[in-house]
Enzyme design. Structure first.
Site, PDB file in Angstrom:
ATOM      1  N   LEU A 123      -2.461  -3.675  -6.716  1.00 49.59           N
ATOM      2  CA  LEU A 123      -3.255  -3.296  -5.600  1.00 49.59           C
ATOM      3  C   LEU A 123      -4.111  -2.103  -5.918  1.00 49.59           C
ATOM      4  CD1 LEU A 123      -3.501  -3.653  -2.612  1.00 49.59           C
ATOM      5  CD2 LEU A 123      -2.024  -1.754  -2.436  1.00 49.59           C
ATOM      6  N   ASP A 124      -5.383  -2.590  -5.621  1.00 48.21           N
ATOM      7  CA  ASP A 124      -6.557  -1.668  -5.702  1.00 48.21           C
ATOM      8  C   ASP A 124      -6.559  -1.019  -7.031  1.00 48.21           C
ATOM      9  OD1 ASP A 124      -7.093  -2.112  -3.008  1.00 48.21           O
ATOM     10  OD2 ASP A 124      -6.279  -0.069  -2.305  1.00 48.21           O
TER      11      ASP A 124
END
Lengths: 277, 277, 277, 277
Positions: free
Chosen positions: C221-222
């Site tokens: 994520l990210d």
């Protein structure tokens, strides 16, 4: 009731005291407060946001009474301002404002978009904003502007006219009709380039930075008080059309930034300068 | 042996092929490679860093043989370049270079600092760099420059002359004597201000950004090919002396950036522009 | 015919020579050329724009024949790419792309906007782009994503999926289904803040800068390869909602910048990094 | 006499009135004035520069009398502050401060440079600043810090301790001994990287921006109230050593900026934040 109080006075001892004691007397709560003294010109500027139970006229008069002669006092009740957008053929600066407006980010009613071409009508219509084409073809500059002035004056309480890439030069008559109400965006370079196709000239000089300046329009073309500026990097691989394209990204951001400052009553204009709180 | 190979030619089909096949033939390893074609002027630029067992002359000649007429080829063995700094009274740009030099960050020998005042001598002496005062007082501009030229020519193999806030205008004679060797830093504004005290003018216009431009010096004052630029934000609370002071931070950073590009042979100059790899 | 040629190989001597000799043999004109060697990973990247009379397959095969094993060659004919936009409730990043598309600035067909709410439908409909609401309510994450994947796969040749403030976390299954095709924008801070309401945390730390990062989405994520980043200044007077609002201006500009780089085939991804020409 | 008056109070109605009426009563001229109210924490901050004939104690007491309990009032007579610089092996941040000091740009006496190595002694000696080596070798952290604290306490009235790339972690004891007096500079990234060699990690992620943060040091390492931040662009062609080298240019500029804000008494610290006027 919340008010924005803007004071513009010749500086002298005790101004903050006089204003704040009056706020205290009327039981007004100061939510925010900014002051600036320009020593060279001996000018005092103050912007306060206050909250309390007094009406606008009463507060204005009370302030004028305690402050020196020739002080300008504006007591403004925050509400949507009325703006007119002017454009020619380009969509970027106009579109940025329209999307922000649609998202509810701008404290403004867009009364209309005025253009000298009908090119942007399909685009503007999507946003249910009146689009008024006033062609300059076959008209002398003065006649053309008279028509525009007439249209603008047909609206009530126009607060700002935003030139979102309106590509025609305005005459002094137009500018004077809407003093400190017209905000323009134009490309800027270091160094500056005068004359035709500045992007081509900037390319020829190999500039490494291009910028944009938002300013109030006065009688000296592109020379009014500056509100906001920004730049982006470019390099030798950008031809002048790339520079122009990239320049648009700065133009739209800087114009919207200036518009917001105006809508929030954060700008003082004096001499040929701005104080921005 | 590692070489920087810089090629500047009229563009035609097959240039990359010709150069890279020659590198391949001589068993040279390409460590890095940059090319640019300016379509408008039909110019081709290439900078390669190669590694292998060939000498400089041989490689230069081999390249000239396969490339079109009028191609400029430079094969450079990376080594410390010889630079002369010129200054007047301010320390910031000069000091930034001297500290970087001291820290071993610059691939350069600083041969001397030349100034028209002796003011900076105590400072420069700390760094064990010869300081040569050549006063302009009582001299015509031509005489003064003759003296400086004589001093510079007394050094062997001067690669660059860095004007680290040297505040006197150079004549065409001086500039021509050191073509594409003189790098200057000057403050820049959007818009530009011409004439005396540009910082004061910039303040009067209320600029929100000030910048600095490093450029080669040619005969048009402050108009030579741009090497590097940068800006910082200012606001109404900065008076013109604040702007000047803050401007120094940009000036020194931009000048040092330009100097490094020059020391690494990353700059091509043509027409009045630069290509920087 | 103009092609973009993208080569991604293990580095070895003679790669530029081999590629450029092949271009020369097929009488292809090199319009632009960029190379980069990552010494640490021994990887070679090259992007050329060439012009000539050869077809795509022929050029691809010819390149594969002369280049080392395991080289990836992409020969791309510049044309509009097919993109799908995903959004949740915010308009700014989506609107910026829609206006650029409307102005003809993007070399892309926007196939659809997919959202988990119907909130943005009136806005998107203005631009005559299909709006598909796929509500997540009452669905498990997997079920919801299955529906979205089905809709996306219903379109032919989707080149990129742009998360224009799509505020739901994607599962590895989704990400793997569209590897190196999903571009996201998210706010970034120095230092970074983990957990709920990072803007509130950033405010609490009194950050002076906030930023935005556009990146490919991978399973962390990210944490995917970064394509573009930018920042703006903030100060103590900005509360966390102001920061969020101002952050939007960076987010939209950075996402559009990343999208353009993707549309122009300027991005190589390897390890967890990008090379951008 | 000119004073800087810094007030830090719980917010309540009438604070500006009370302060300004007192200034008026004592016939003090307000040269500049800044206020900020943090609504979330209900804190009021004010910094005024006033001019007039009153002594420091009298003004402080008069202010304390009219203001709410627990208000902090500082009346400061502008004069050179005493600072100690701490460094380890790098010259850039230290050198930037020394050159500014030499040029007379800093309103400070540099009492000494303290380092855990003698490496920078020849450099610092050029500036006639005492250089004190306190080696950490063979000492436990606590012992080493005791020696440093002893040296620092040997100087009178130390206003600030500037960590100009001092590369050792400070213990809570050291930090508490000089609360709100220690300013540090450290590299910053978006996103942040924790653990060894953050530049290497940033390179591996392919960041496009690197930054620097100047902050007060408190017990949470690299987590104190932020004073100033800035960034520069990097790209795939910068390896992690390039990033580190370029990062230095931001570090030194940001640290000097923070130092100047401290010397001008422009910083309030509360909770873990700063208000900077």
């Amino acid at each position: 009731m919340t008010y924005r109080v803007l004071i513009d006075a010749n500086d002298e001892k005790g101004l903050v005291y006089k204003v704040s004691s009056l706020f205290f007397k009327y039981d007004l709560n100061i939510l925010s407060n900014s002051e600036f003294v320009d020593k060279e010109s001996n000018k005092f500027f103050m912007r306060s946001v206050v909250d309390g139970a007094i009406d606008k006229e009463e507060l204005t008069n009370a302030l004028l009474e305690v402050l020196p002669k020739n002080t300008a006092v504006r007591v403004i009740e925050p509400k949507k301002k009325n703006i007119i957008l002017m454009a020619t053929k380009e969509m970027h600066a106009l579109g940025d404002i329209l999307v922000r407006h649609e998202e509810g980010e701008l404290d403004a009613n867009i009364l209309a978009v005025i253009s000298n071409y009908n090119l942007l009508e399909p685009f503007v219509s999507k946003f249910n904003i009146p689009y008024i084409t006033i062609s300059h073809e076959g008209l002398e500059r003065g006649e053309h502007e008279s028509k525009i002035i007439e249209v603008i004056n047909g609206f009530e309480d126009v607060d700002y006219i935003i030139l979102a890439k309106y590509m025609r030069i305005l005459t002094p008559r137009f500018v004077e009709a809407f003093e400190e109400k017209i905000i323009n965006i134009h490309h800027s370079f270091l160094p500056a380039f005068i004359g035709a196709n500045p992007y081509k000239q900037a390319y020829d000089r190999g500039v490494k930075i291009i910028g944009a300046t938002a300013h109030f329009v006065n009688n000296n073309l592109d020379e009014g008080p500056i509100i906001a500026q920004d730049v982006i990097d470019v390099n030798h691989a950008h031809n002048w059309k790339d520079m122009q394209r990239n320049g648009r990204d700065v133009e739209k951001v800087v114009l919207s930034r200036a518009l917001k400052l105006a809508l929030e009553d954060r700008i003082f204009v004096y001499a040929n300068r701005t104080v921005i709180f």
